[in-house]
Enzyme design. Structure first.
Site, mmCIF file in Angstrom:
data_model
loop_
_atom_site.group_PDB
_atom_site.id
_atom_site.type_symbol
_atom_site.label_atom_id
_atom_site.label_comp_id
_atom_site.label_asym_id
_atom_site.label_seq_id
_atom_site.Cartn_x
_atom_site.Cartn_y
_atom_site.Cartn_z
ATOM 1 N N GLY A 1 37.517 44.680 117.651
ATOM 2 C CA GLY A 1 36.355 45.223 118.352
ATOM 3 C C GLY A 1 36.271 44.706 119.766
ATOM 4 O O GLY A 1 37.026 43.821 120.182
ATOM 5 N N ASP B 1 21.439 39.346 120.886
ATOM 6 C CA ASP B 1 22.251 40.557 120.775
ATOM 7 C C ASP B 1 22.456 40.922 119.306
ATOM 8 O O ASP B 1 23.560 41.207 118.872
ATOM 9 C CB ASP B 1 23.588 40.366 121.490
ATOM 10 C CG ASP B 1 24.298 41.699 121.723
ATOM 11 O OD1 ASP B 1 23.622 42.751 121.637
ATOM 12 O OD2 ASP B 1 25.507 41.686 121.973
#
Ligand code: NAG
Ligand code: NAG
Ligand code: NAG
Ligand code: NAG
Ligand code: NAG
Ligand code: NAG
Length: 831
Positions: free
Chosen positions: A522, A640
């Site tokens: 990712g 986040d």
């Protein structure tokens, strides 16, 4: 008809005054008594389309026939032959032409002096004895359906005379109808509206109750409430006597206060009840509150159990029938207890309430209630001129209604577990300081205990850590020229420092196939993640951080050491780090099931997560965040949180990743303004996205979004709903308000979900995404809400209901790099 009567009277005046009936006079059809100031008339009338005649009193100045009192309401005259007169015993009697007695004042009169009847300007028909003006009887003591100003409603405790209103049968029939408006003298007096023998509506308890008469003044009307050994009753008066007003129970069961409007010649409603669903007595049963009213929303379920109580009949409850009410969750007496304050309530039915001594302070009131096991709630109220008084309830709490007009703050007795839940600052429920103390001592303690044990472990290791720090400093030289002693050694230092390993770059290069794109797992704002396999077969995830972290090697290492100490089953384990000149890497345990978003947003894989699993994942994430927020020594705000940062292990247990990264990038002030916005659009709280202010409540916001995404299987910033610009949050909010929240549930869990858990989760999600950070619960409160069946507060409107137009992206923050593709926004350039 009234007008014609008046005309007749004007043309055929009695020999004496118009307002008085003497024994030698009588009143027949077409004749009447008129009060002195021309306010009221007494005579015969036929209501509506009825052909029967009744003896009654009506307004003269009101052009619309309005009868305020009826004598023979259940004995109508079937023709126009009625005659009112005073008989030889001095009683008023009403006969028809067949000489049947239809009505009379049944007073036993001593002496021989004759009596006279007078119609007064208040609308009261009074029977006096002789000249000494002794009142024998008055129509105000036998009301029909109307309360006029100055008329008393209630009980005379000495004579037993109970004055109450009874509705007419219909507009055409003044006979005794179904509805009663009555004073209930037990406990703290209240006025009730009954339908037959069923309690139908209730006023709140009298706050101005005292042993001496006291008047409460409102703008237009003055109320006089009396409660002493002789009498419990009330009356009202218009401040301006020229105002024509009345209180009436109409034949449909509506209690109304009406005011005559001269301008358009209509009765105007000043006030009425019952109006709303929650007005109906005990709509939500015992120990439950109704409201706040949402008149636009017929699907809204209005009932909620009081703190510490649960639905008596969960099935009825889930079918939105709250009439069975709630029952106590567990025995409370004996435990450490306290009170949860519920604001803006109509005080519960006070028939089983008792006043404590006068001038009792709030804390004395609380003590008094605590000391009696059957005391369930109290209200401490400040009454002007009378000091603070204390009203306490024993037994069932019935008919609580929450709305913004009520002034009562009810303190509900709860056990310590509930206290902890409600002392978090949530709408409507506010605990006292003392209660917080209790909460901390009994509930939060276990949590702190865990932290404390962890802390003790840390203390133990402090020495080790200091040595380690020195050691790391010494080694930094080695790292820069890493070819030296570390070569061929994958894991260095693990023996002396179990928390963290320093990895050798060359082995990471080998493990990840030279950071081959095929091994890339990712890409985030802080860098890319690669899958790797060490030579011993262990799988790892390597996060290659973006450059320019702004930190030197020392600072970086110190941070990593600290973050490596964060260990929790719902956090991804940091195995170690690697530092080489420009390179900064973090090495994590590898999660075979990748991230949560790869399941819930995937059409085929989403069915692999049934409701039970999703619920466990939600709780796991909440635990992980709670640990970061308060149980770990570092007090990490993640900043986040999103579904792609929640990884799943082999057993599908959720593990939060990327925690502490913001810290590494020096954004480590807590509850402060940061100049860097780091986060992901769709998960960012408004105060963070717009004002760049972050706190633990910003994480709570992101958690709320994640929760709603897990339940719905839809992305908050996705474009699943093309017709409008609503975000997922906005969509859920709309459905919630319409009472259709379940429509949002992911269809792939349709077979497996548990109704009350899903509804609860949606509500918690909405509580977490409320616009004002202060309104959002803490993670501790969230976890308690998830794990206990407590009453939840009603969510307020969430932030970011509408999607921002995509061409507007990037304007929110100065200098931030924006992406709508679920990528972390950061000032650091991705490589
Ligand atoms: C009286 O009868 C008329 C015609 O039948 C009807 O329209 C009206 O509603 C009735 N009024 C009342 C008060 O019942
Ligand atoms: C009125 O009632 C009386 C007694 O019941 C009855 O004799 C008479 O016929 C009735 N009159 C009318 C008009 O119905
Ligand atoms: C008068 O007394 C009789 C008998 O006691 C009773 O039936 C009747 O209802 C009374 N009437 C009134 C108007 O109180
Ligand atoms: C709510 O009720 C008001 C007044 O009846 C109406 O103007 C408004 O459109 C309603 N809102 C909704 C969402 O139905
Ligand atoms: C609600 O439940 C109670 C008790 O089960 C039942 O008596 C009542 O009829 C129900 N009311 C409605 C509106 O379904
Ligand atoms: C608690 O209060 C109730 C109602 O006032 C009273 O009947 C009861 O005796 C009290 N119990 C104790 C233990 O004081």
């Amino acid at each position: 008809m009234v007008m014609s009567l008046i005309l007749i009277i004007l043309f055929f005046p009695f020999c004496t005054s118009l307002d008085t009936l003497t024994p030698d006079q009588s009143i027949k059809d077409g004749q009447s008594l008129i009060s002195k100031e021309n306010n009221f008339a007494l005579g015969f009338f036929s209501p509506g389309n009825s052909s029967y005649q009744y003896l009654g009193i009506w307004y003269v100045k009101v052009t619309k026939q309005t009868v305020v009192w009826v004598a023979n309401r259940n004995n109508p005259i079937n023709d126009s032959s009625g005659v009112l007169s005073i008989n030889q015993f001095g009683n008023l009697v009403l006969h028809d032409s067949y000489n049947r007695l239809l009505w009379s004042t049944n007073v036993s009169i001593q002496g021989t002096t004759s009596s006279v009847a007078q119609l007064q300007d208040s609308g009261n028909l009074v029977l006096f004895q002789g000249n000494n003006k002794l009142v024998l009887w008055q129509s105000f003591d036998c009301p029909t359906d109307t309360l006029l100003p100055g008329m008393r409603l209630g009980l005379n405790r000495i004579t037993g005379l109970d004055r109450f209103l009874t509705s007419w049968k219909s507009k055409d029939d003044p006979g005794t109808g179904d509805y009663f408006h009555k004073m209930n003298p037990t406990g703290s007096p209240q006025i009730f509206l009954y339908k037959g023998s069923t309690l139908y509506w209730r006023s709140g308890p009298w706050p101005w109750q005292t042993s001496s008469p006291a008047a409460i003044v409102s703008l237009d009307f003055k109320y006089d409430f009396v409660n002493n050994e002789d009498e419990v009753s009330y009356a009202y008066f218009a401040n301006d006597p020229s105002i024509i007003s009345r209180v009436v129970v109409d034949n449909s069961g509506l209690l109304q206060k009406l005011v005559w409007n001269d301008g358009d010649l209509q009765w105007k409603e000043f006030w009425s009840a019952p109006k709303y669903r929650c007005d109906k007595y005990a709509q939500c049963g015992a120990f439950s509150k109704c409201g706040p009213e949402s008149p636009n929303n017929s699907n809204w379920f209005e009932c909620a159990c009081l703190p510490g109580y649960e639905p008596k009949s969960p099935r009825d409850w889930s079918l939105r029938n709250g009439s069975e009410g709630c029952v106590r969750k567990e025995s409370m007496c004996g435990n450490e207890e306290g009170f949860v304050m519920m604001k803006r309530l109509k005080g519960p039915d006070s028939s089983n309430a008792a006043w404590m001594d006068m001038s009792m302070s709030s804390s004395e009131c609380e003590q008094a209630c605590l000391s009696n096991c059957s005391c369930t709630a109290f209200i401490s109220m400040n009454i002007d001129g009378m000091g603070t008084r204390c009203l306490a309830w024993y037994g069932e709490l019935m008919d609580l209604v929450e709305n913004t007009y009520e002034m009562w703050d009810l303190n509900v007795r709860v056990d310590a577990t509930e206290l902890a839940t409600y002392t978090s600052k949530s709408e409507g429920f506010l605990g006292h300081k003392r209660q917080v103390a209790i909460a901390i001592s009994t509930v939060v303690v276990p949590l702190f205990l865990v932290s404390f044990i962890a802390y003790m472990c840390l203390m133990k290791k402090r020495k080790t850590k200091r040595t380690l720090k020195r050691k790391l400093q010494n080694q930094s030289l080695n790292f820069i020229g890493f070819k030296g002693s570390l070569e061929g050694n994958e894991l260095e230092d693990s023996s002396r420092h179990p928390d963290l390993s320093i990895f050798n770059l060359s082995c990471l290069v080998t493990a990840t196939g030279n950071f081959s794109p095929t091994n890339k797992l990712g890409q985030g704002g802080f860098g890319s993640v690669f899958k790797g396999q060490l030579s011993n077969g262990q799988q790892i995830a390597v996060k290659r951080l973006s450059k320019n972290s702004g930190q030197g090697i020392e600072e970086f290492k110190n941070e990593v050491v600290l973050i490596a100490k964060l260990q929790h089953r719902n956090l991804v384990k940091l195995l170690g780090c690697c530092i080489q000149e420009e390179e900064r890497m973090l090495i994590y345990e590898y999660m075979p099931n990748k991230s949560l978003d790869s399941f819930i947003f995937d059409h085929t894989r989403s069915s692999l997560l049934n409701w039970r699993k999703r619920f466990e994942i939600i709780i796991g994430i909440a635990r992980g965040i709670l640990y970061l927020h308060q149980d770990s020594r570092l007090r990490i705000i993640h900043r986040d949180l999103k579904t792609s940062n929640v990884l799943l292990d082999g057993e599908m247990n959720p593990k939060i990743s990327d925690f502490g990264i913001a810290r590494i990038f020096k954004g480590d002030q807590i509850q402060d303004k940061t100049t860097r916005v780091v986060g992901t659009y769709g998960y960012m709280s408004p105060e963070y996205a717009i004002f760049e202010k972050f706190s633990t409540k910003s994480d709570v916001f992101s958690f709320g979004v994640i929760l709603l995404e897990i339940v719905s299987g839809k992305k908050n910033n996705g474009s699943y709903h093309k017709q409008d610009s609503l975000t997922l949050i906005g969509h859920v909010w709309e459905l919630w308000r319409e009472g259709r929240a379940l429509d949002i549930v992911d269809s792939s869990i349709n077979d497996s979900f548990v109704y009350h858990e899903v509804v609860r989760c949606i509500q918690i999600g909405l509580l977490c995404v409320q616009e004002d950070a202060m309104d959002r619960p803490t993670m501790l409160a969230v976890l308690l809400m998830l794990s206990c069946e407590t009453t939840l507060p009603s969510p307020k409107q969430p932030a970011f209901i509408f999607r921002r137009p995509t061409n507007d992206l990037g304007s929110i923050t100065g200098g931030g790099v924006y992406s709508i593709n679920d990528v972390t926004i950061t000032e650091f350039e991705a490589r």
